[in-house]
Design an enzyme around this catalytic site. Structure first.
Site, PDB file in Angstrom:
ATOM      1  N   TYR A   1       0.852  -1.083  -0.046  1.00 26.69           N
ATOM      2  CA  TYR A   1      -0.006   0.135  -0.129  1.00 26.69           C
ATOM      3  C   TYR A   1       0.792   1.384   0.116  1.00 26.69           C
ATOM      4  CZ  TYR A   1      -3.006   3.774   1.514  1.00 26.69           C
ATOM      5  OH  TYR A   1      -3.732   4.506   1.543  1.00 26.69           O
TER       6      TYR A   1
ATOM      7  N   GLU B   1     -11.651   5.781   4.351  1.00 26.28           N
ATOM      8  CA  GLU B   1     -11.343   6.464   5.383  1.00 26.28           C
ATOM      9  C   GLU B   1     -12.375   6.816   6.656  1.00 26.28           C
ATOM     10  OE1 GLU B   1      -8.351   7.442   6.076  1.00 26.28           O
ATOM     11  OE2 GLU B   1      -7.158   7.179   4.056  1.00 26.28           O
TER      12      GLU B   1
ATOM     13  N   TRP C   1      -5.619   1.816  10.322  1.00 22.05           N
ATOM     14  CA  TRP C   1      -5.716   1.569   8.840  1.00 22.05           C
ATOM     15  C   TRP C   1      -5.589   0.160   7.977  1.00 22.05           C
ATOM     16  CZ3 TRP C   1      -8.282   3.745   5.091  1.00 22.05           C
ATOM     17  CH2 TRP C   1      -7.618   3.425   3.800  1.00 22.05           C
TER      18      TRP C   1
END
Length: 186
Positions: free
Chosen positions: A19, A41, A49
């Site tokens: 990522y 988000e 995350w």
């Protein structure tokens, strides 16, 4: 393992490294991708995350591959189905917020021609290049994320506090927060 120097947060495993290396901080101007990150988000608020990245494929399937036109038309049956989907974060407020955000997203598109035109206008269409030395130096919010958050809320968006907005700005490359010794700075 590669010997690249990366931002410290992504050294956990290959999912994070991939990522970081291929998405985080890369400028995104595509509305579909901007909406995907907005959804992710939103669900990340209050969680890590990493949790969201691990469930990203599940989110894609559950939310019709982030098709905001479909999401805007979700009914109570779809909300109930999402609340029973163990592959995602089953938070009713966030699910309903995603539906509200899809509707607001399309209204912004109507007004500005695209969501990209709207959101990137805040930075003059170009990424803000920050030059932080360490991860400790990175802010959670900025005056600009405060401004964008306030404007999004005024337009009917949900779960778009300044911290979520700043994370979205980082994810979509509106700000480049790769630290000084990260290979992505080269």
């Amino acid at each position: 393992m590669e010997s690249k120097t990366r931002c410290a947060w992504c050294e956990k495993d290959d999912l994070y490294r991939d990522y970081h290396d291929n998405e985080w901080g890369n400028p995104v101007y595509d509305d579909d991708k901007l909406f995907e990150f907005l959804v992710l988000e939103t669900f990340q608020a209050g969680l890590s995350w990493y949790t969201i990245l691990k469930k990203r494929d599940n989110f894609r399937k559950a939310f019709d591959f982030f098709d905001y036109k479909k999401i805007a038309n979700y009914n109570e049956n779809k909300v109930t189905a999402l609340l029973q989907d163990a592959g995602i974060i089953r938070n009713q407020l966030k699910i309903r917020g995603t539906i509200a955000n899809a509707i607001a997203f399309m209204k912004v598109q109507e007004e500005f021609g695209s969501f990209s035109n709207y959101i990137w206008n805040f930075t003059g269409g170009k990424p803000i290049e920050n030059h932080y030395k360490t991860m400790k130096d990175l802010p959670a919010t900025t005056p600009l994320s405060d401004e964008i958050s306030k404007d999004l809320k005024k337009r009917g968006f949900k779960f778009v506090g300044s911290t979520v907005v700043y994370a979205h700005m980082q994810a979509t490359g509106m700000v480049d927060d790769h630290v000084a010794d990260c290979w992505k700075r080269e």
